[in-house]
Design an enzyme around this catalytic site. Structure first.
Site, PDB file in Angstrom:
ATOM      1  CG  ASP A  33      -8.015   0.342   3.602  1.00 15.50           C
ATOM      2  OD1 ASP A  33      -8.465  -0.128   3.245  1.00 15.50           O
ATOM      3  OD2 ASP A  33      -6.642   0.544   3.353  1.00 15.50           O
ATOM      4  CE  LYS A  51      -3.907  -1.998   2.537  1.00 19.31           C
ATOM      5  NZ  LYS A  51      -5.014  -1.672   3.545  1.00 19.31           N
TER       6      LYS A  51
HETATM    7  P1  ATR Z   1      -0.587  -2.321   7.850  1.00 16.51           P
HETATM    8  O1  ATR Z   1      -0.534  -1.618   6.507  1.00 16.51           O
HETATM    9  O2  ATR Z   1      -1.521  -3.599   7.846  1.00 16.51           O
HETATM   10  O3  ATR Z   1      -0.870  -1.278   8.976  1.00 16.51           O
HETATM   11  P2  ATR Z   1       2.212  -2.349   8.406  1.00 16.51           P
HETATM   12  O4  ATR Z   1       2.325  -0.817   7.875  1.00 16.51           O
HETATM   13  O5  ATR Z   1       3.062  -3.177   8.312  1.00 16.51           O
HETATM   14  O6  ATR Z   1       0.851  -3.046   7.996  1.00 16.51           O
HETATM   15  O7  ATR Z   1       1.881  -2.170  10.064  1.00 16.51           O
HETATM   16  C1  ATR Z   1       1.819  -3.147  11.023  1.00 16.51           C
HETATM   17  C2  ATR Z   1       1.588  -2.617  12.460  1.00 16.51           C
HETATM   18  O8  ATR Z   1       1.235  -3.661  13.039  1.00 16.51           O
HETATM   19  C3  ATR Z   1       2.977  -1.871  12.780  1.00 16.51           C
HETATM   20  O9  ATR Z   1       2.313  -0.802  13.781  1.00 16.51           O
HETATM   21  C4  ATR Z   1       3.418  -2.732  13.433  1.00 16.51           C
HETATM   22  O10 ATR Z   1       4.500  -2.553  14.602  1.00 16.51           O
HETATM   23  P3  ATR Z   1       5.939  -1.899  14.399  1.00 16.51           P
HETATM   24  O11 ATR Z   1       5.936  -0.513  13.968  1.00 16.51           O
HETATM   25  O12 ATR Z   1       6.603  -1.969  15.684  1.00 16.51           O
HETATM   26  O13 ATR Z   1       6.549  -2.977  13.376  1.00 16.51           O
HETATM   27  C5  ATR Z   1       2.326  -3.595  14.449  1.00 16.51           C
HETATM   28  N1  ATR Z   1       2.729  -4.952  14.774  1.00 16.51           N
HETATM   29  C6  ATR Z   1       2.986  -6.018  13.499  1.00 16.51           C
HETATM   30  N2  ATR Z   1       3.477  -7.265  14.359  1.00 16.51           N
HETATM   31  C7  ATR Z   1       3.286  -6.931  15.790  1.00 16.51           C
HETATM   32  C8  ATR Z   1       3.408  -7.752  16.590  1.00 16.51           C
HETATM   33  N3  ATR Z   1       3.964  -8.962  16.714  1.00 16.51           N
HETATM   34  N4  ATR Z   1       3.345  -7.098  17.984  1.00 16.51           N
HETATM   35  C9  ATR Z   1       3.163  -5.655  18.030  1.00 16.51           C
HETATM   36  N5  ATR Z   1       2.842  -5.038  16.767  1.00 16.51           N
HETATM   37  C10 ATR Z   1       3.000  -5.584  15.794  1.00 16.51           C
END
Ligand code: ATR
Length: 297
Positions: free
Chosen positions: A107, A71
């Site tokens: 979204d 995205k």
């Molecule tokens: P999306 O477009 O679905 O929002 P993204 O941009 O990759 O996907 O963002 C994922 C979010 O989920 C982020 O805020 C990520 O935290 P980080 O910024 O620390 O990476 C969070 N996230 C993903 N896996 C996680 C986990 N296991 N525990 C806590 N937060 C998680």
């Protein structure tokens, strides 16, 4: 569905894409509209994104939905990006207007529709807590600051710097209307911030199938009956987070309405026709029968 030499092609790109409910949802809508269109899934690895977008131009694909992880990366590959998508810095819908690729973020419309149906925009609380600071969270915080009267937003994220950066950026955009703070996602911070909050939105993928035993918050004692939880996840129908919150009397919704309404808006951009929301909702309910803000039709 009839496919012939005049069929217009739309679809979704993601990595992986096999879990996506969009093909079934959109093809049901296409059938209901009685148009000669077909919606296909395309698995595109991150290193192939630019080639896929070139392919869209070359093949004359009419429209694409863009899902994780593309995205944000797709924005720079387009000819024009809507003000919303530009502010959110994420595109989930590309419309091919005679060779000109336009990017939109539906979204934002999806989250607003879900809040409208589940809570009522006029009934939103003063304080909202958002979990996550990625693409999904950006859209949610943007929607809350630009369209609603929410006054206080707290972003909790595993990587605190990302939460702080997003908070500063969006607060700047809100021009004093909304206070936005970024903090680290951990139980005690969540407990303090949720105490006065009326709405919690999970914008992390934590708890999504197949990791159904994970939750971004692992203890139920931080939740309370004055809280509404909207989880952006729709598979499983009830996430562990929803289960924990519900055990404390919180009202919970999954991400199904968000999915349906972002898809409906995409289809409307491509077809310039009113999307058959009821049909789309039924199509995804059939695949994953889930309780949601809309309930049963
Ligand atoms: P999306 O477009 O679905 O929002 P993204 O941009 O990759 O996907 O963002 C994922 C979010 O989920 C982020 O805020 C990520 O935290 P980080 O910024 O620390 O990476 C969070 N996230 C993903 N896996 C996680 C986990 N296991 N525990 C806590 N937060 C998680």
């Amino acid at each position: 569905m009839r496919i012939d030499s005049k069929t217009t092609v739309v679809g979704v790109i993601g990595y992986p894409v096999a879990h996506s409910l969009s093909p079934q949802m959109h093809n049901a809508a296409i059938q209901s509209l009685g148009i000669n269109w077909c919606y296909l899934p395309f698995q595109v690895a991150p290193e192939d994104l630019a080639k896929a977008i070139q392919g869209m131009r070359g093949l004359g694909i009419r429209g694409l939905n863009v899902t994780v992880p593309h995205k944000q990366a797709v924005v720079r590959l387009l000819d024009w990006v809507s003000p919303e998508a530009s502010a959110v810095r994420a595109v989930n819908t590309i419309s091919n207007e005679g060779g000109r690729l336009e990017g939109y973020n539906t979204d934002v419309e999806g989250i607003l529709a879900a809040l409208r149906l589940g809570v009522g925009l006029e009934k939103l609380p003063e304080k909202v807590v958002v979990l996550g600071a990625g693409g999904a969270a950006r859209g949610i915080v943007y929607a809350l600051t630009t369209v609603t009267d929410v006054r206080n937003i707290v972003i909790l994220n595993r990587t605190v710097q990302k939460a702080e950066r997003l908070a500063a950026e969006m607060e700047n955009m809100a021009k004093g209307k909304t206070r936005i703070k970024g903090r680290k996602l951990e139980t005690e911070t969540a407990r303090v911030e949720l105490r006065e909050a009326g709405l919690l939105i999970n914008a992390t993928p934590v708890g999504m199938y197949p990791n159904v035993n994970c939750s971004p918050i692992e203890v139920s004692s931080v939740f309370h009956p004055r809280l509404t939880l909207v989880d952006t996840i729709y598979n499983p129908k009830e996430t562990k987070l929803m289960r924990l919150a519900r055990s404390q009397g919180a009202k919970c919704f999954n991400g199904l309405d968000m999915l349906v309404y972002q898809g409906a808006k995409s289809l409307e951009i491509w077809t310039q026709r009113r999307a058959p929301v009821k049909v789309m909702k039924e199509a995804v309910m059939e695949l994953a029968p889930q309780p949601s803000a809309l309930g049963q039709f």
